[in-house]
Design a protein around this motif. Structure first.
Motif, mmCIF file in Angstrom:
data_model
loop_
_atom_site.group_PDB
_atom_site.id
_atom_site.type_symbol
_atom_site.label_atom_id
_atom_site.label_comp_id
_atom_site.label_asym_id
_atom_site.label_seq_id
_atom_site.Cartn_x
_atom_site.Cartn_y
_atom_site.Cartn_z
ATOM 1 N N THR A 133 0.710 -1.144 0.080
ATOM 2 C CA THR A 133 -0.088 0.006 -0.141
ATOM 3 C C THR A 133 0.952 1.414 0.005
ATOM 4 O O THR A 133 2.006 0.992 -0.304
ATOM 5 C CB THR A 133 -0.944 0.101 1.319
ATOM 6 O OG1 THR A 133 -1.703 1.125 1.075
ATOM 7 C CG2 THR A 133 -0.191 0.041 2.468
ATOM 8 N N TRP A 134 0.341 2.456 0.115
ATOM 9 C CA TRP A 134 0.828 3.636 0.020
ATOM 10 C C TRP A 134 0.749 4.518 1.361
ATOM 11 O O TRP A 134 -0.143 4.428 1.881
ATOM 12 C CB TRP A 134 0.351 4.343 -1.103
ATOM 13 C CG TRP A 134 0.906 3.730 -2.316
ATOM 14 C CD1 TRP A 134 -0.051 2.945 -3.157
ATOM 15 C CD2 TRP A 134 2.004 3.848 -3.080
ATOM 16 N NE1 TRP A 134 0.479 2.587 -4.067
ATOM 17 C CE2 TRP A 134 1.804 3.145 -4.309
ATOM 18 C CE3 TRP A 134 3.065 4.750 -3.093
ATOM 19 C CZ2 TRP A 134 2.539 2.956 -5.293
ATOM 20 C CZ3 TRP A 134 4.214 4.462 -4.014
ATOM 21 C CH2 TRP A 134 4.005 3.633 -5.187
ATOM 22 N N LYS A 135 1.943 5.088 1.830
ATOM 23 C CA LYS A 135 1.987 6.055 3.045
ATOM 24 C C LYS A 135 2.676 7.252 2.304
ATOM 25 O O LYS A 135 3.301 7.232 1.708
ATOM 26 C CB LYS A 135 3.060 5.386 4.086
ATOM 27 C CG LYS A 135 3.108 6.209 5.305
ATOM 28 C CD LYS A 135 4.170 5.867 6.110
ATOM 29 C CE LYS A 135 4.046 4.640 6.922
ATOM 30 N NZ LYS A 135 4.969 4.331 7.864
ATOM 31 N N HIS A 136 1.915 8.422 2.848
ATOM 32 C CA HIS A 136 2.007 9.737 2.123
ATOM 33 C C HIS A 136 1.900 10.823 3.041
ATOM 34 O O HIS A 136 1.237 10.713 4.012
ATOM 35 C CB HIS A 136 1.222 9.725 0.823
ATOM 36 C CG HIS A 136 -0.189 9.843 1.079
ATOM 37 N ND1 HIS A 136 -0.803 11.148 1.311
ATOM 38 C CD2 HIS A 136 -1.077 8.932 1.297
ATOM 39 C CE1 HIS A 136 -2.147 10.708 1.507
ATOM 40 N NE2 HIS A 136 -2.336 9.645 1.536
ATOM 41 N N LEU A 137 2.289 11.812 2.763
ATOM 42 C CA LEU A 137 2.066 13.364 3.233
ATOM 43 C C LEU A 137 2.291 14.378 2.295
ATOM 44 O O LEU A 137 2.801 14.317 1.132
ATOM 45 C CB LEU A 137 2.999 13.399 4.507
ATOM 46 C CG LEU A 137 4.615 13.770 4.140
ATOM 47 C CD1 LEU A 137 4.808 14.987 3.645
ATOM 48 C CD2 LEU A 137 5.330 13.392 5.347
ATOM 49 N N SER A 138 1.564 15.362 2.736
ATOM 50 C CA SER A 138 1.412 16.504 1.551
ATOM 51 C C SER A 138 1.377 17.846 2.556
ATOM 52 O O SER A 138 0.788 17.737 3.701
ATOM 53 C CB SER A 138 0.251 16.552 0.640
ATOM 54 O OG SER A 138 -0.848 16.227 1.326
ATOM 55 N N LEU A 139 1.867 18.873 2.099
ATOM 56 C CA LEU A 139 2.033 20.235 2.571
ATOM 57 C C LEU A 139 2.195 21.107 1.649
ATOM 58 O O LEU A 139 2.831 21.079 0.415
ATOM 59 C CB LEU A 139 3.075 20.207 3.718
ATOM 60 C CG LEU A 139 4.593 19.851 3.248
ATOM 61 C CD1 LEU A 139 5.195 21.484 3.274
ATOM 62 C CD2 LEU A 139 5.161 19.174 4.298
ATOM 63 N N SER A 140 1.844 22.452 1.968
ATOM 64 C CA SER A 140 1.773 23.490 1.139
ATOM 65 C C SER A 140 2.209 24.770 2.047
ATOM 66 O O SER A 140 1.400 25.068 3.047
ATOM 67 C CB SER A 140 0.726 23.925 0.318
ATOM 68 O OG SER A 140 0.918 24.927 -0.696
ATOM 69 N N VAL A 141 3.284 25.488 1.708
ATOM 70 C CA VAL A 141 3.727 26.675 2.738
ATOM 71 C C VAL A 141 3.697 27.928 1.848
ATOM 72 O O VAL A 141 4.079 28.009 0.696
ATOM 73 C CB VAL A 141 5.284 26.502 3.024
ATOM 74 C CG1 VAL A 141 5.734 27.801 3.560
ATOM 75 C CG2 VAL A 141 5.237 25.272 4.088
#
Length: 256
Positions: A2-10
């Motif tokens: 499966t997939w582990k993910h993170l995302s962010l925007s500054v």
């Protein structure tokens, strides 16, 4: 797997100093259908010279996500998606932006944005991009760009979904096996993590981040996201790039 993910925007300093909202947008998710998990990552950057580029970026990502989700839920394998299918998705996203511009009494170019995306299962991956920003993948031997950020005719310009010639600048790649690690980022980060003189990736930036994400047991990786947000907001980072910075990371991991 499966997939582990993170995302962010500054939000970039160029916007925050003027009390403006950032113009980047992202949409990510892991979608399960049957016994398969699909990672979907999308990022868009609204053109800084526009009034509504951030709105265009949001519309592009959300429309693309719905189209990709529909494809997955119909039971289609990613390998069956053709380049014409991707062109149709991009065209539909552009039409959604155009419709919003019409409702607002604006021009479509007022909503100009780039768009890059990845759809990946265990045995196939689809990547596509219009404009700058970058998709980087890791396969155990190092990190590589999928497409090099495309610059426009003049300095600090690129190509957008809203352009009349948008399909001429759409890049598409299919892979018979999904990468172990995937990163997507907008152009606010590209000068920090890519070497433009050698067209290579700064492995030292990505390797520890992917390792930390892989080891992180926290759902949503909130602490790691907080750490990265603080890192990308530092004064020395803003001194090198004052634009919005969006980063998406995903790793392929065994099902626990």
């Amino acid at each position: 797997m499966t997939w582990k993910h993170l995302s962010l925007s500054v939000t970039g300093k160029s916007h925050s100093d003027r009390n403006e909202r950032g113009q980047d947008y992202y949409r990510t998710g892991v979608v399960r259908f049957g016994d398969r998990d699909f990672f979907v990552g999308l990022a868009a950057d609204g053109a800084g010279s526009t009034t509504n580029g951030g709105v265009g970026a949001e519309i592009a990502c959300e429309k693309m996500y719905l189209l990709i989700l529909s494809m997955i839920r119909q039971g289609e394998h990613i390998s069956s998606v053709t380049d014409d299918d991707v062109r149709a998705w991009i065209s539909a996203s552009r039409e959604a932006i155009s419709a919003r511009a019409g409702e607002d009494g604006q021009r479509i170019k007022d909503y100009a944005c780039t768009l890059l995306g990845v759809v990946a299962a265990n045995d196939h991956a689809l990547c596509f991009q219009i404009g700058d920003g970058c998709i980087v993948t890791g396969d155990g031997t190092g990190y590589h760009t999928t497409f090099w950020p495309e610059q426009g005719e003049y300095a600090n310009t690129t190509y957008f979904v809203s352009d009349d010639t948008f399909l001429e600048h759409l890049k598409i790649e299919h892979r018979g096996a999904a990468p172990d690690e995937i990163a997507l980022f907008t152009d606010g980060l590209q000068s920090l993590v890519l070497s433009f003189s050698t067209r290579t990736v700064h492995d030292g930036f990505f390797r520890p981040l992917f390792a930390a994400l892989r080891k992180n047991t926290e759902i949503g990786s909130a602490s790691l996201t907080t750490h990265l947000t603080a890192l990308l907001s530092r004064d020395d980072v803003n001194a090198r790039s004052d634009d919005d910075k969006t980063l998406i990371l995903a790793v392929n991991v065994p099902v626990s």
